[in-house]
Design an enzyme around this catalytic site. Sequence first.
Site, PDB file in Angstrom:
ATOM      1  N   HIS A 132       0.811  -1.232   0.000  1.00 50.36           N
ATOM      2  CA  HIS A 132       0.000   0.000   0.000  1.00 50.36           C
ATOM      3  C   HIS A 132       0.839   1.274   0.000  1.00 50.36           C
ATOM      4  O   HIS A 132       0.281   2.365  -0.173  1.00 50.36           O
ATOM      5  CB  HIS A 132      -0.921   0.031   1.222  1.00 50.36           C
ATOM      6  CG  HIS A 132      -1.919  -1.072   1.276  1.00 50.36           C
ATOM      7  ND1 HIS A 132      -2.788  -1.348   0.246  1.00 50.36           N
ATOM      8  CD2 HIS A 132      -2.193  -1.986   2.256  1.00 50.36           C
ATOM      9  CE1 HIS A 132      -3.553  -2.374   0.582  1.00 50.36           C
ATOM     10  NE2 HIS A 132      -3.215  -2.780   1.792  1.00 50.36           N
ATOM     11  N   ASP A 168      -3.358 -11.128  -1.201  1.00 46.19           N
ATOM     12  CA  ASP A 168      -3.737 -10.487   0.064  1.00 46.19           C
ATOM     13  C   ASP A 168      -5.230 -10.187   0.052  1.00 46.19           C
ATOM     14  O   ASP A 168      -5.836 -10.042  -1.013  1.00 46.19           O
ATOM     15  CB  ASP A 168      -2.926  -9.189   0.195  1.00 46.19           C
ATOM     16  CG  ASP A 168      -2.939  -8.578   1.574  1.00 46.19           C
ATOM     17  OD1 ASP A 168      -3.960  -7.977   1.941  1.00 46.19           O
ATOM     18  OD2 ASP A 168      -1.922  -8.686   2.281  1.00 46.19           O
ATOM     19  N   HIS A 170      -6.488  -7.449   0.790  1.00 49.00           N
ATOM     20  CA  HIS A 170      -6.658  -6.040   0.439  1.00 49.00           C
ATOM     21  C   HIS A 170      -5.954  -5.760  -0.888  1.00 49.00           C
ATOM     22  O   HIS A 170      -4.861  -6.265  -1.148  1.00 49.00           O
ATOM     23  CB  HIS A 170      -6.078  -5.144   1.538  1.00 49.00           C
ATOM     24  CG  HIS A 170      -6.697  -5.384   2.879  1.00 49.00           C
ATOM     25  ND1 HIS A 170      -6.304  -6.408   3.709  1.00 49.00           N
ATOM     26  CD2 HIS A 170      -7.701  -4.734   3.527  1.00 49.00           C
ATOM     27  CE1 HIS A 170      -7.030  -6.392   4.818  1.00 49.00           C
ATOM     28  NE2 HIS A 170      -7.880  -5.383   4.733  1.00 49.00           N
ATOM     29  N   ASP A 251      -3.916 -12.565   5.389  1.00 45.48           N
ATOM     30  CA  ASP A 251      -5.146 -12.050   5.991  1.00 45.48           C
ATOM     31  C   ASP A 251      -6.412 -12.538   5.299  1.00 45.48           C
ATOM     32  O   ASP A 251      -7.510 -12.108   5.647  1.00 45.48           O
ATOM     33  CB  ASP A 251      -5.131 -10.520   6.057  1.00 45.48           C
ATOM     34  CG  ASP A 251      -4.764  -9.862   4.735  1.00 45.48           C
ATOM     35  OD1 ASP A 251      -4.603 -10.588   3.727  1.00 45.48           O
ATOM     36  OD2 ASP A 251      -4.630  -8.634   4.708  1.00 45.48           O
TER      37      ASP A 251
END
Length: 371
Positions: A132, A168, A170, A251
Amino acid sequence: MMQPVFIGSEIYRGSSYGVQHPLAIPRVPTVIDLCRAMGWLPRAQYRTSPRAKPLALQAFHTPAYITALQRAEAAGAVDPATRDRHQIGTLSNPVFPEMFRRPATAAGGSLLAADLIAQGGVVHNPGGGTHHGMADHAGGFCYLNDPVLAIKALLAQGLTRVVYVDIDAHHCDGVAAAFDGDPRVLMISTHEERRWPFTGALEDRAGAQAINLPLPRGTNDSGFAMALEQVILPAVADFRPQALVLQCGADAVTEDPLSRLALSNNAHWACVAALRDLSPRLLVLGGGGYNPWTVGRLWSGVWATLNGHEIPDRLPEPARAVLAALTWTRRRGDRPDYLIDTIRDAPRHGAIPDDLRRRVQILQARQRIWV
């Protein structure tokens, strides 16, 4: 080809974003300790991560941002202008004692990995995967973007076809921003739909050649297997990568507190195994993961998969003791025994949502047009 290399560092041991932060938990140290307890991590396969120098970080990040991180670490605080511009000193991206050194070490590990696989090979850097981070500001617990830095280093070696796969929970918004319009990089991301950072929609083409597959809440091993077999693997094979970078965020498993996907760690390991032989150069990174038991087990299993080690049904006592010693303030209720007795989850198969089937079909049709 050399044996797989594991990159780690003691900076992760005891370093924390703060007691209330999701990254208060130990992650890389658990993987190191568990792999050593299993006899999977001989000294010859371990490398200590260097800390990336500011000049190396400027391959993606702005000098002003790098300086701001260093000053914030030294002062233990940021002024409002720095907070607003660089998004550090926030709840998500707090000031903490190693806030420059720790991400710079993760970045140094991924840059070292790019050097190690220059002539071919496999590297696992579980401290990496901070996808990110933006050029001039932090985002989503990520201060620097080591996947971007690693890919840029591979491109600087003269490679012209690099695939980045991100599983992931996200979406990898920082990587998409970095390589938007670059035909040398194919970016493939599976991630939970309608979850922060709210990018990566099916129609989102931001990124070099971007394939975004949002997964409906509750997607299980069966749904991910379909995505892997019908979207990820064909796209990677068609691109014929000279190097492949896999962000293996932990995650997306059922027990993680920051997503609502329902994978077992078998899904991640199947992805690692399937991609292992599709490129002469492979870098596997960590990423998200906020349950200390599931992260340590999943990334240790990644390392076992890369080396062809058998994962036992029940852990020997030294390895079990590593997991039993973990604590977690966010845990509610009893801890399931399987989180300390085993590494492998029970498979989590089930129905595949119609929405996911439809999205896979759309991406398959789009891929046929590209080819």
